[in-house]
Design an enzyme around this catalytic site. Structure first.
Site, PDB file in Angstrom:
ATOM      1  N   GLU A 283       0.821  -1.209   0.000  1.00 31.73           N
ATOM      2  CA  GLU A 283       0.000   0.000   0.000  1.00 31.73           C
ATOM      3  C   GLU A 283       0.860   1.267   0.000  1.00 31.73           C
ATOM      4  OE1 GLU A 283      -2.986   0.255   3.148  1.00 31.73           O
ATOM      5  OE2 GLU A 283      -4.540   0.118   1.622  1.00 31.73           O
ATOM      6  N   HIS A 304       6.034 -27.573   0.489  1.00 30.35           N
ATOM      7  CA  HIS A 304       5.396 -28.777  -0.046  1.00 30.35           C
ATOM      8  C   HIS A 304       4.308 -28.442  -1.059  1.00 30.35           C
ATOM      9  CE1 HIS A 304       7.449 -31.497   2.815  1.00 30.35           C
ATOM     10  NE2 HIS A 304       7.561 -30.347   3.485  1.00 30.35           N
ATOM     11  N   LYS A 416     -13.668   1.535  -4.155  1.00 30.25           N
ATOM     12  CA  LYS A 416     -14.631   1.976  -3.119  1.00 30.25           C
ATOM     13  C   LYS A 416     -15.680   2.889  -3.745  1.00 30.25           C
ATOM     14  CE  LYS A 416     -11.910   2.365   1.136  1.00 30.25           C
ATOM     15  NZ  LYS A 416     -11.409   3.391   2.045  1.00 30.25           N
TER      16      LYS A 416
END
Ligand code: PA5
Length: 426
Positions: A283, A304, A416
């Site tokens: 950010e 793994h 937003k």
């Protein structure tokens, strides 16, 4: 305390060469910060915050925590998203057996998904519970929705008057919905100062109230952060590993065109520290189509699943391992099978350290991947405070090296705005 090991990069760069390239630039950054001419300097309140902690507010937090204890609050829901919860959960997870928890069960609400929130509502049940809502702006949609659901449930459980005594808001002094509502309903309110942004705020009351409530050694956290804030403003790259780390990142991106940094931890309890790291760098510097993509791994688990790729896949990344030398707990092994007897008497922390060093060597020697190691001395409250600040300083310097403002996030507003446009029928 914290030391950056750089010997697994030597084939392409040494500390001395790095210093010759970056020392003048770091000097300039620190000079501008001190002269208050750096971009975004108005949001650097976090640097000195821990040095001038508001003693009165600390006392108020201790008082409210005592009141909740008297009321025997056993469940707490912490509502917040992004910088308003990551650092707090990271502290809880890193120090998980280092505080006494005071018999309190903590839930986090950091998403507005319906399944998730309704399941969480079931978990807090039909009795009393405490609500800590953290939102710097007081206008973010996710905490607003979660808060309304939990507040209504609390009123249903214990009645309005008692519910209002069980709400703590941590927000801006005057701005936003929670600041206004706190006044109206008489909720306890603590402040995130206007000169500190969300991802840099975990050591303000945003995190501190919960840390106090749960019996953390909050004084040690503050001490660690305070020491870091004094040490890490030093521009000298021989003395400041947070800035040196920022320079290595910049070097790999600029001179070797790496696109990705893979940040590795070896303790599931440090996965939230990885999330803090991811947010701080993602950010603070993911702007203007610049910056490394911050990717995270939990080893040995991910060896793994992703081990094959990391060893032999596209070579467009380098790795940074965060390793804590003295863990919270340890045990000496005693194996049943004869063919595993070579492990007998060895500490589990030692086996993990060998796994870490073997992986670094395998990736560096055979996989041709550069590796940095951030060594932290001890898994305790002091080092949590120090480490959080260390990462904040590194993220800030890293963004400045890319000529970016480390403290804004204009890109986050784009989605937003679209959500708001649709929901408000614009
Ligand atoms: O770092 C940031 O500024 C963000 O991650 C915010 O913390 C996040 O968007 C939540 O914002 P607020 O605390 O205003 O609700």
């Amino acid at each position: 305390m914290i030391r950056l090991e750089t010997k697994y990069t030597k084939r392409i760069i040494t500390d001395n060469i790095l210093k010759s390239i970056y020392q003048p630039r770091i000097n300039r950054i620190v000079r501008r910060l001190k002269r208050k001419s750096a971009v975004g300097v108005e949001m650097t309140g976090w640097i000195k915050y821990v040095q001038n902690y508001d003693k009165k507010e600390l006392k108020d937090m201790l008082r409210v925590a005592r009141e909740w204890k008297k009321k025997q609050v056993k469940k707490v829901i912490v509502i917040g998203i992004g910088g308003s919860y990551l650092g707090i959960k990271a502290g809880m997870n890193m120090l998980r057996s280092d505080f006494n928890n005071k018999g309190i069960q903590v839930f986090f609400a950091h998403n507005m998904n319906n399944n998730y929130l309704l399941e969480l509502l079931n978990s807090v049940g039909r009795e009393q519970f405490g609500i800590i809502v953290i939102s710097k702006s007081g206008t973010t949609l996710e905490p607003a929705i979660a808060f309304n659901l939990f507040y209504k449930r609390l009123i249903r459980n214990v009645g309005r008057a008692k519910a209002n005594q069980l709400v703590v808001t941590v927000t801006d002094k005057v701005k936003g919905n929670f600041a206004k509502a706190s006044k109206e309903y008489g909720w306890a309110k603590f402040i995130i100062p206007s000169n500190i942004g969300g991802r840099y705020s975990a050591l303000t009351p945003a995190g501190m109230f919960l840390f106090i409530l749960l019996g953390f050694n909050y004084r040690a956290i503050i001490k660690g952060a305070k020491d870091a804030s004094k040490h890490l403003i030093n521009p000298d790259l021989d003395k400041n590993d947070a800035f040196r780390y920022a320079c290595y990142r910049n070097y790999f991106r600029t001179f070797h065109r790496y696109a990705i940094e893979n940040f590795v931890v070896y303790d599931p309890g440090l996965s939230m520290i990885s999330e803090v790291w991811k947010q701080l760098f993602g950010e603070s510097e993911g702007k203007d189509h610049k910056a490394l993509y911050p990717s995270t791994s939990l080893f040995t688990t991910d060896l793994h699943s992703m081990g094959q790729y990391l060893q032999e896949g596209t070579r467009n990344f380098f790795e940074t391992t965060l390793y804590i030398k003295r863990p919270l707990r340890d045990v000496r092994l005693s194996m049943i099978s004869d063919n595993l007897k070579y492990l007998n008497g060895k500490k589990l922390s030692y086996i993990n350290e060998i796994a870490m060093l073997s992986t670094v060597h395998a990736h560096y020697e055979d996989g041709k991947t550069k590796n940095l190691i951030i060594y932290v001395d001890k898994q305790d409250a002091y080092h949590f405070g120090y480490l959080y600040m260390w990462l904040c300083f590194a993220a800030m310097a890293s963004a400045y090296l890319l000529r970016l403002n480390p403290f804004d996030q204009p890109g986050v507003e784009v989605y937003k705005q679209r959500i708001a446009n649709i929901l408000k029928n614009k």
